[in-house]
Design an enzyme around this catalytic site. Structure first.
Site, PDB file in Angstrom:
ATOM      1  N   GLU A 245       5.238   3.296  -1.640  1.00 36.26           N
ATOM      2  CA  GLU A 245       6.208   2.259  -1.266  1.00 36.26           C
ATOM      3  C   GLU A 245       7.477   2.979  -0.861  1.00 36.26           C
ATOM      4  O   GLU A 245       8.095   3.660  -1.673  1.00 36.26           O
ATOM      5  CB  GLU A 245       6.497   1.325  -2.450  1.00 36.26           C
ATOM      6  CG  GLU A 245       5.372   0.373  -2.780  1.00 36.26           C
ATOM      7  CD  GLU A 245       5.011  -0.572  -1.654  1.00 36.26           C
ATOM      8  OE1 GLU A 245       5.840  -0.768  -0.735  1.00 36.26           O
ATOM      9  OE2 GLU A 245       3.893  -1.102  -1.666  1.00 36.26           O
ATOM     10  N   CYS A 279      15.056  -1.720  -1.996  1.00 39.30           N
ATOM     11  CA  CYS A 279      14.309  -1.439  -0.755  1.00 39.30           C
ATOM     12  C   CYS A 279      14.052  -2.733   0.008  1.00 39.30           C
ATOM     13  O   CYS A 279      13.778  -2.712   1.196  1.00 39.30           O
ATOM     14  CB  CYS A 279      13.027  -0.669  -1.027  1.00 39.30           C
ATOM     15  SG  CYS A 279      12.031  -1.402  -2.297  1.00 39.30           S
TER      16      CYS A 279
END
Ligand code: ADP
Length: 476
Positions: A245, A279
């Site tokens: 990720e 994020c």
């Protein structure tokens, strides 16, 4: 010195590292043992040795340990939430909220241990039986970033253990205290020796050692694109499972027909809360011409009223940036955006507070275009840029014009545009009239393009990564 955990034993080392409160750099939180190659290899050996037994442990045992840990985290949410805020710099409400979420994740996967099923399928051959089952992936290397120091370790460690894997866990250098606390709780909850090992230390040493060791069967990583790409490249010779990720450059589209108050709330929350260090933060605000002036005005006004201060001070809306390096990066991106023609509408100033910390006022940059660096690269700070577009079609095309594809949002009252955006956004997660950041803990998390590689995290989808499928044929 807080020790490493290797093979069920707490272990100090000759070298320790301190973690510092970004709201007050005179506040040293604690010191933490640092693993080198030898300790990391010992941790991998321990996880490897523990696998045979743990992989065959009963669902009840896994349930009970995860449940005990989840209950303790929930019970201690205020204390762990405060530690989190002190160590990472997000405000106390966010620190406690993240801790509650981590507890919920452990409780979710406690129950999930009891739910793993397989399939029995009729064979095409007479008398033959076919069973499809899931088995644990093996030794899982877990490498985490600093921005969610409790939740991200939780959403990797909980499913890893739930499905019968053993773990070598390397937290980010900046936030060892939260990780240490979670591991201590799990250890006391009754995990057998070697099932969960904690190796704090440098990414280039400890992380790289895990990546280079063939005994690590799977790696789950959250962090930067550069490190993720390196892990992918170095993992290729080992043909291991990967779950990466990485970054985001998440768009939030504001259409003329949006409810202005909702749009401003969604933008300010998504772009700036948690100091923009998520994020999934919205960093590209794509606004159609009819609402552009009103939207920019209202967001700027809201930003000017946000209180940027010590994360633990009552009344603070936005805490500090996590450290000096990140602050430098944020300021450099703001400067580059201005040089390339962007207009710093508000914020972007270094702030002095009672304590020495990395305080930056939330920055809004207007008059930007899709080709500027501020709209292409992840900043990871309290910085968002505005692009003005003609209509929905242009907004969609600008939103998708990115190497990233984690999260995207739209503010509109039109069902037609909302449905079209949900369908055509090239991302893993899409939000309508909600911030791009802030997701549920029981449903899949992850993205497309350069944001993510491998199966989704969280919810029951997590088993795609943490288990491997076996098809067994039996003749009578
Ligand atoms: P950030 O810029 O947010 O710190 P990184 O990708 O550098 O993101 O760090 C995320 C995690 O990856 C951290 O735990 C870090 O220590 C680790 N890491 C850094 N370099 C490596 C590497 N070469 N191999 C494995 N892990 C690494």
């Amino acid at each position: 010195m807080r020790p490493l955990l290797i093979n069920g034993e707490w272990l100090t080392t000759s070298h320790a590292s301190e973690n510092i409160n970004p709201s007050d750099t005179s506040d040293v939180i604690d010191s933490f043992a640092q693993a080198g190659l030898a300790e990391t290899q010992d941790a991998i050996s321990a996880a490897d040795a523990a696998f045979a037994s743990w992989s065959l442990s009963t669902p009840q045992k896994r349930h009970d340990i995860l449940k005990t840990a989840g209950d303790e985290i929930m019970r201690r949410k205020d204390e762990i939430g405060e530690l989190l805020s002190r160590e990472e710099g997000k405000i106390l409400a966010e620190g406690i909220g993240e801790t509650v979420r981590a507890a919920q994740i452990f409780l979710f996967f406690a129950a999930e241990s009891l739910r793993l099923t397989g399939d029995k399928v009729a064979s095409v051959r007479p008398g033959v039986e076919v069973d499809i089952t899931r088995e644990p992936a093996g030794v899982v290397g877990i490498i985490t970033p600093w921005n969610f120091p409790v939740a991200i370790p939780a959403w990797k460690i909980a499913p890893a253990l739930c499905y019968g894997n053993t773990v070598v866990f390397k937290p980010a250098e900046l936030v060892p205290a939260c990780s240490w606390t979670i591991v201590d709780i799990l250890h006391r909850a009754g995990l057998p020796a070697g099932v969960l090992n904690l190796v704090m230390g440098a990414g280039s040493v400890v992380g790289q050692c895990m990546v280079d060791d063939a005994r690590v069967n799977a790696i789950t990583f959250t962090g930067s694109v550069g490190t993720g790409a390196r892990i992918a490249k170095d993992s290729l010779p080992h043909m291991r499972r990967l779950q990466l990720e990485m970054g985001g450059k998440n768009p939030l589209v504001i259409l003329d027909d949006a409810d202005l108050d909702v749009a401003v709330d969604v933008a300010v929350n998504g772009s700036y809360y948690s100091t923009g260090q998520r994020c999934t933060a919205s960093s590209r605000l794509i606004v159609t011409e009819g609402i552009h002036a009103r939207f920019v005005e209202a967001v700027a006004e809201r930003l000017n009223n946000l209180v940027v201060d010590h994360a633990l001070k009552p009344g603070t809306d936005i805490g500090p940036v996590v450290d000096a390096t990140q602050l430098e990066q944020d300021c450099a991106y703001i400067e580059t955006a201005r040089r390339e023609g962007g207009n710093l509408r508000t914020g972007g100033a270094l702030l002095k507070r009672d304590t020495q910390g990395y305080y930056l006022s939330p920055a809004l940059i207007t008059d930007t275009t899709p080709d500027m660096r501020i709209n292409r690269e992840e900043v990871f700070g309290p910085v968002a840029s505005v692009m003005r577009v003609r209509d929905y079609d242009e907004a969609l095309s600008v939103a998708n014009d990115s190497e990233f594809g984690l999260s995207a949002g739209i503010c509109t009252t039109s069902l037609k545009y909302a449905s079209d955006f949900k369908r055509k956004s090239e991302v893993g997660m899409v939000m309508v009239n909600l911030p791009t950041a802030g997701v549920d803990y029981h449903v899949p998390f992850g993205g497309r393009k350069n944001s993510s590689l491998g199966p989704r995290e969280q919810g029951s989808y997590a088993k795609e990564f943490y288990t491997t499928v076996k098809t067994a044929y039996t003749a009578p």
